[in-house]
Enzyme design. Structure first.
Site, mmCIF file in Angstrom:
data_model
loop_
_atom_site.group_PDB
_atom_site.id
_atom_site.type_symbol
_atom_site.label_atom_id
_atom_site.label_comp_id
_atom_site.label_asym_id
_atom_site.label_seq_id
_atom_site.Cartn_x
_atom_site.Cartn_y
_atom_site.Cartn_z
ATOM 1 N N ASP A 12 -1.264 -22.088 15.624
ATOM 2 C CA ASP A 12 -0.150 -21.584 15.097
ATOM 3 C C ASP A 12 0.883 -22.668 14.872
ATOM 4 O O ASP A 12 1.819 -22.320 13.864
ATOM 5 C CB ASP A 12 0.630 -20.506 16.137
ATOM 6 C CG ASP A 12 1.466 -19.578 15.400
ATOM 7 O OD1 ASP A 12 1.325 -18.998 14.154
ATOM 8 O OD2 ASP A 12 2.516 -19.403 15.833
ATOM 9 N N LYS A 19 0.900 -18.737 5.766
ATOM 10 C CA LYS A 19 -0.022 -19.125 6.632
ATOM 11 C C LYS A 19 -0.265 -17.900 7.546
ATOM 12 O O LYS A 19 0.108 -16.899 7.539
ATOM 13 C CB LYS A 19 0.766 -20.006 7.770
ATOM 14 C CG LYS A 19 1.698 -19.243 8.551
ATOM 15 C CD LYS A 19 2.364 -20.368 9.547
ATOM 16 C CE LYS A 19 2.456 -19.457 11.254
ATOM 17 N NZ LYS A 19 3.186 -20.298 12.285
ATOM 18 N N HIS A 35 2.657 -26.974 11.004
ATOM 19 C CA HIS A 35 3.936 -27.602 11.267
ATOM 20 C C HIS A 35 4.211 -28.852 11.873
ATOM 21 O O HIS A 35 4.909 -29.621 11.294
ATOM 22 C CB HIS A 35 5.007 -26.396 11.892
ATOM 23 C CG HIS A 35 4.891 -25.015 11.436
ATOM 24 N ND1 HIS A 35 4.813 -24.865 10.160
ATOM 25 C CD2 HIS A 35 4.699 -23.846 12.097
ATOM 26 C CE1 HIS A 35 4.866 -23.489 9.959
ATOM 27 N NE2 HIS A 35 4.581 -22.950 11.322
ATOM 28 N N HIS A 76 6.673 -23.422 5.911
ATOM 29 C CA HIS A 76 8.323 -23.449 5.499
ATOM 30 C C HIS A 76 8.932 -24.483 6.266
ATOM 31 O O HIS A 76 10.156 -24.947 5.965
ATOM 32 C CB HIS A 76 8.737 -21.938 6.203
ATOM 33 C CG HIS A 76 9.087 -21.736 7.497
ATOM 34 N ND1 HIS A 76 7.781 -21.172 8.173
ATOM 35 C CD2 HIS A 76 9.860 -22.044 8.449
ATOM 36 C CE1 HIS A 76 7.927 -21.096 9.455
ATOM 37 N NE2 HIS A 76 9.137 -21.490 9.610
ATOM 38 N N LYS A 94 12.589 -27.197 4.810
ATOM 39 C CA LYS A 94 13.955 -27.460 5.598
ATOM 40 C C LYS A 94 14.614 -28.549 5.025
ATOM 41 O O LYS A 94 13.953 -29.692 4.833
ATOM 42 C CB LYS A 94 13.717 -27.656 6.944
ATOM 43 C CG LYS A 94 13.349 -26.406 7.810
ATOM 44 C CD LYS A 94 12.829 -26.597 9.364
ATOM 45 C CE LYS A 94 12.510 -25.210 9.908
ATOM 46 N NZ LYS A 94 13.594 -24.309 10.346
ATOM 47 N N GLU A 112 10.821 -22.970 21.102
ATOM 48 C CA GLU A 112 11.212 -21.616 21.037
ATOM 49 C C GLU A 112 11.729 -21.090 22.349
ATOM 50 O O GLU A 112 11.031 -21.340 23.459
ATOM 51 C CB GLU A 112 10.238 -20.789 20.388
ATOM 52 C CG GLU A 112 9.968 -21.229 19.165
ATOM 53 C CD GLU A 112 8.847 -20.534 18.430
ATOM 54 O OE1 GLU A 112 9.188 -19.404 17.510
ATOM 55 O OE2 GLU A 112 7.628 -20.792 18.821
ATOM 56 N N ARG A 128 0.649 -1.357 0.005
ATOM 57 C CA ARG A 128 -0.006 0.088 0.019
ATOM 58 C C ARG A 128 0.832 1.232 0.070
ATOM 59 O O ARG A 128 0.457 2.331 -0.478
ATOM 60 C CB ARG A 128 -0.802 0.014 1.226
ATOM 61 C CG ARG A 128 -2.176 -0.510 0.737
ATOM 62 C CD ARG A 128 -3.361 -0.258 2.018
ATOM 63 N NE ARG A 128 -2.838 -0.699 3.342
ATOM 64 C CZ ARG A 128 -3.630 -0.730 4.205
ATOM 65 N NH1 ARG A 128 -4.814 -0.565 4.169
ATOM 66 N NH2 ARG A 128 -2.925 -1.042 5.653
#
Ligand code: NAD
Length: 483
Positions: free
Chosen positions: A235, A148, A240, A178, A182, A216, A51
């Site tokens: 999520d 996603k 995943h 993604h 890998k 994480e 934008r």
């Protein structure tokens, strides 16, 4: 070892959301690295579309900044950068407006591969598909890459699939996950289906259980508002971890082609049993002296969204009946570490005096850090003193075994090159995504109807105590989360 780089055909790639975080951190630096590797042809064109009012030169400055920040040492090569920037252009476009679309159309060539990367919020995916069609850009040689999250439940995923299908055929739609890009994940397939050694043992008769961990150390940070509506199940697990589970558990496809692979993955998802409430543990990280807790991050002192989830699931089919799969993922954990561990059963009879009964083979596929594989094998402890056994890892780090180039290809750049090549093997098909939501929805509905509140856990820990119990109850334990 020098890897073979096969250049892709010339292409026009439009990145909607070309000024956003994902484009700057992953997509543009990834394309630059492919350019440096000689895989992206000089007559390819990349067009940012967002934008913000900007001209080509302004966007090239944005791209140069992203390369300098996120491309490592190679980003400092001024000559390469100048050649790459020659391929870059920009069109101001509003996904919900009318401006810019004709300009965009005029910039595209008719005789090259055409790809549109939807790197914008999910609320705009349908609008973009519609506008592309309306402005004559949804031709047969066009492809769209959809980020996603793909829906937030079965109903919304179906609606999005239906909208996209009005304008693009399934073989033009690349739903990106993604994790599938890998190196190790693809190696998982190479190991399973390229060796005689593993596949005969790859079933409930020989495998005790499988653990999939994606841990994480970061919290939800600036994504609090988004994350509070999502949580670890939506999520991470639905996409995943589910994809990793599929690749581990699927039957050998007849060929390594997109539909053969995706058919087998779909069968796995459809064979998943419902998860009972006692097979699932949800958690939220507590504040520490110098860091906010989950509820402060999402700015809701009563939030019941999970930043951690651990669950046990079963696949009801001939191969896996009786072998549980334990999945866990969370934020603010002890280390940033993702791995799949295939834990084999013990030998049926111990012929040694060694009373130790814990020896087992464990195949660990490490996704991060330091992608690679380890196989724990039992050997004799060196030295005199009888036949004592010990486990040693046969360790293969890809970076060491294959050279630095093997590590340098990031998941996004590999997947974008697959889009240009027209290879959908590592992208999710519409029915796969729907099947995954079909399994996930009742689990979420279950805890919502019970009013379950997530257990709290310390930042820097392995998650809530109950998650440990989930395995202890079965006489098993999680592998330590280690970087
Ligand atoms: P962002 O907010 O940083 O960027 C959004 C981009 O979209 C900006 O370029 C903005 O100008 C553009 N935009 C917003 N409204 C628009 C409109 N009406 N018309 C045209 N352009 C518009 O978002 P992001 O973090 O880059 O994420 C983009 C997508 O990628 C999201 O779907 C996100 O869920 C997904 N994703 C992001 C990450 C990540 O690490 N950032 C990881 C995985 C998936």
């Amino acid at each position: 070892m020098v890897s073979r780089v096969i250049p892709v055909d010339p292409f026009d790639l439009v990145i909607f959301g070309g000024t956003g975080d994902l484009a700057r951190r992953k997509i543009l630096p990834g394309l630059f690295r492919r350019f440096c590797a000689g895989q992206m042809p000089e007559d390819a064109r990349i067009i940012g579309a967002a934008r913000g009012e900007m001209d080509d030169a302004g966007y090239r400055a944005v791209v140069a900044g992203a390369i300098a920040e996120f491309s490592g040492a190679i980003g400092q090569d001024a000559a390469l950068q100048a050649r790459f920037l020659d391929t870059i252009g920009y069109v101001t476009t509003d996904a919900r407006g009318t401006g810019g679309w004709d300009d965009l159309r005029a910039r595209l060539r008719d005789d090259v591969v055409r790809a549109f990367y939807f790197s914008v919020g999910p609320g705009l995916f349908g609008d973009l598909a519609e506008r592309l069609h309306m402005h004559g850009m949804a031709s047969d040689h066009s492809r769209i890459v959809v980020e996603k999250p793909f829906g937030r439940d079965l109903e919304s995923a179906k609606a999005l699939n239906a909208t996209l299908a009005m304008h693009f055929k399934e073989d033009q739609i690349y739903r990106i996950d993604h994790y599938l890009g890998k190196e190790t994940v693809q190696n998982l397939m190479a190991v399973r289906f390229g060796n005689m050694l593993f596949e005969p043992l790859w079933n409930a008769q020989y495998v005790d259980h499988i653990q999939i961990t994606v841990a994480e150390t970061v919290g939800v940070g600036g994504r609090g508002a988004y994350y509070d509506k999502s949580g670890a199940m939506r999520d991470m697990i639905q996409n995943h971890l589910m994809q990793l589970l599929c690749l581990i558990a699927m039957e050998p496809p007849s060929r390594f082609d997109p539909d053969a692979v995706r058919d087998e993955k779909l069968k796995v998802i459809r064979a998943l049993d419902p998860v009972e409430s006692h097979q699932i543990v949800r958690g939220q990280y507590d504040p520490t002296e110098d860091a906010l807790g989950f509820r402060e991050h999402v700015d809701d002192s009563k939030s019941t969204t999970e930043s951690f989830i651990a669950l046990k699931c079963q696949i009801s089919n001939w191969r896996w009946s009786g072998t549980p799969f334990y999945l866990r993922t969370g934020k603010r954990l002890r280390a940033r570490a993702s791995e799949i561990a295939v834990v084999f059963k013990r030998t049926p009879h111990n012929i040694f005096d060694d009373a130790e009964t814990t020896h087992r083979n464990v195949l660990v596929i490490r996704l991060q850090p330091n992608e690679g594989m380890t196989l724990d094998v039992t050997i004799k402890e060196p030295g005199p003193g009888g036949m004592r056994l010990m486990d040693v890892p046969l360790d293969m780090s890809f970076a060491e075994a294959l050279g630095p180039d093997a590590e340098a290809t990031d998941a996004y750049e590999r997947l974008i090159m697959d889009v240009i090549r027209g290879n959908q093997t590592l992208f999710m098909r519409g029915d796969e995504v729907e099947a995954a939501w079909n399994w996930t929805d009742p689990i979420i509905a279950g805890w919502e109807s019970r009013g379950d509140v997530p257990k709290s856990y310390d930042s820097g820990s392995s998650g809530p105590e109950d998650a440990l119990m989930l395995m202890h109850r079965d006489g098993r334990r999680w592998r330590e989360i280690r970087a």
